[in-house]
Design a protein around this motif. Structure first.
Motif, PDB file in Angstrom:
ATOM      1  N   PRO A   4       1.289  -1.540   0.224  1.00  0.00           N
ATOM      2  CA  PRO A   4       0.247   0.360  -0.034  1.00  0.00           C
ATOM      3  C   PRO A   4       1.338   1.421  -0.203  1.00  0.00           C
ATOM      4  N   PRO A   5       0.571   2.629  -0.737  1.00  0.00           N
ATOM      5  CA  PRO A   5       0.770   2.941  -0.357  1.00  0.00           C
ATOM      6  C   PRO A   5       1.471   3.863   0.838  1.00  0.00           C
ATOM      7  N   VAL A   6       2.398   4.635   1.111  1.00  0.00           N
ATOM      8  CA  VAL A   6       3.209   5.351   2.210  1.00  0.00           C
ATOM      9  C   VAL A   6       2.757   6.625   1.872  1.00  0.00           C
ATOM     10  N   ASP A   7       2.981   6.896   3.538  1.00  0.00           N
ATOM     11  CA  ASP A   7       2.796   8.154   3.981  1.00  0.00           C
ATOM     12  C   ASP A   7       4.427   9.264   4.061  1.00  0.00           C
ATOM     13  N   TRP A   8       4.526  10.523   3.474  1.00  0.00           N
ATOM     14  CA  TRP A   8       5.360  10.857   3.245  1.00  0.00           C
ATOM     15  C   TRP A   8       6.084  12.688   3.455  1.00  0.00           C
ATOM     16  N   GLY A   9       6.714  12.830   4.132  1.00  0.00           N
ATOM     17  CA  GLY A   9       7.355  14.697   4.111  1.00  0.00           C
ATOM     18  C   GLY A   9       5.687  15.191   4.920  1.00  0.00           C
ATOM     19  N   GLY A  10       6.519  16.882   4.968  1.00  0.00           N
ATOM     20  CA  GLY A  10       6.283  17.087   6.134  1.00  0.00           C
ATOM     21  C   GLY A  10       6.550  16.732   7.464  1.00  0.00           C
ATOM     22  N   ALA A  11       5.797  16.611   8.703  1.00  0.00           N
ATOM     23  CA  ALA A  11       6.416  16.263   9.830  1.00  0.00           C
ATOM     24  C   ALA A  11       7.714  14.762   9.392  1.00  0.00           C
ATOM     25  N   CYS A  12       6.714  14.450   8.831  1.00  0.00           N
ATOM     26  CA  CYS A  12       6.911  12.702   8.774  1.00  0.00           C
ATOM     27  C   CYS A  12       7.914  12.288   7.681  1.00  0.00           C
ATOM     28  N   SER A  13       9.116  13.696   7.524  1.00  0.00           N
ATOM     29  CA  SER A  13       9.953  13.521   6.103  1.00  0.00           C
ATOM     30  C   SER A  13      11.428  12.807   6.933  1.00  0.00           C
ATOM     31  N   GLN A  14      12.008  11.317   5.862  1.00  0.00           N
ATOM     32  CA  GLN A  14      12.589  11.257   6.106  1.00  0.00           C
ATOM     33  C   GLN A  14      13.950  12.348   6.269  1.00  0.00           C
ATOM     34  N   THR A  15      15.637  12.432   7.812  1.00  0.00           N
ATOM     35  CA  THR A  15      16.217  12.922   7.595  1.00  0.00           C
ATOM     36  C   THR A  15      17.368  12.027   7.496  1.00  0.00           C
ATOM     37  N   GLU A  16      18.496  11.346   6.701  1.00  0.00           N
ATOM     38  CA  GLU A  16      19.553  11.025   7.301  1.00  0.00           C
ATOM     39  C   GLU A  16      19.232   9.997   8.310  1.00  0.00           C
ATOM     40  N   ASN A  17      18.288  10.179   9.675  1.00  0.00           N
ATOM     41  CA  ASN A  17      18.275   9.245  10.874  1.00  0.00           C
ATOM     42  C   ASN A  17      17.502   8.236  10.293  1.00  0.00           C
TER      43      ASN A  17
END
Length: 222
Positions: free
Chosen positions: A133-146
């Motif tokens: 299924p699609p995943v939520d991405w960006g905003g407060a859920c942004s992925q960093t190098e951590n």
């Protein structure tokens, strides 16, 4: 500061609920859970670890042994995006599957409404395509190098039938390192997996996708 040791032995019993049936939370080590029949619920769970995005977590040396899954409760590990720490030395062994919905569920993607704003973001949280299924991405859920590490996670001697073997979706910045040992699951559905490196010993049925697990997601413009 290191977490204090804990040892839990569950007497033979059945577990059914609408949340995690057994839940090992943040900053825990040295736990044994055994002799449980899991019916409906969120499963035999590690996490969430840590307790939210942008935090640090630690769980180590946890064993679930001699458990039976016969409802919609899976073996589960769950985390958040943009986290640090480690989940390590986790063992699920001697797992019997009696027509369960699924065997294994590993998730590191949180819904937009659950992620906590940690400062200004360059975009809005939205749904993006990925394996499964699609995943939520960006905003407060942004992925960093951590991203919290998941290493030496072992699934050993899984037997029985399920509707689907499971979904394992880790993070590209820090792929999961999982061990599969003598896994023999009867199902008509394939594994869904992303950003996972696997070591296999003995049987592995159904097999993992030919060519390996998916990598991503990689939304357009990023």
């Amino acid at each position: 500061m290191q977490p204090l040791p804990l040892r839990l032995l569950a007497k033979p019993q059945r577990s059914g609920c609408t949340d995690d049936n057994v839940c090992i939370k943040n900053d825990t080590t040295n736990v044994l859970v055994e002799n449980i029949v899991f019916k409906n619920g969120h499963g035999a769970t590690i996490g969430s670890v840590p307790d939210g995005n942008g935090l640090r977590g630690y769980i180590s040396n946890v064993t679930f042994r001699n458990i039976t899954m016969e409802g919609n409760a899976p073996v589960k590990i769950k985390s958040w995006p943009n986290t640090t720490g480690e989940v390590s030395n986790i063992l699920y062994e001697d797992v019997t599957l009696l027509g369960a919905d699924t065997a294994i569920d590993v998730g590191t993607f949180a819904p937009c409404k659950w992620c906590h704003p940690l400062g200004p973001t360059k975009d809005k949280c939205r749904s993006v395509p990925f394996v499964g299924p699609p995943v939520d991405w960006g905003g407060a859920c942004s992925q960093t190098e951590n991203q919290i590490s998941m290493v030496n996670i072992t699934f050993r001697r899984f037997r029985g039938t399920v509707k689907a073997p499971g979904m394992i979706r880790c993070r590209e910045v820090n792929p999961c390192l999982f061990n599969f040992e003598d896994v023999n699951i009867s199902t008509s559905q394939p594994w869904i997996c992303g950003n996972m490196n696997a070591s296999i010993k003995g049987a592995m049925l159904p097999p993992l996708p030919r060519g390996g697990c998916a990598v991503g997601p990689r939304p357009k413009g990023e």
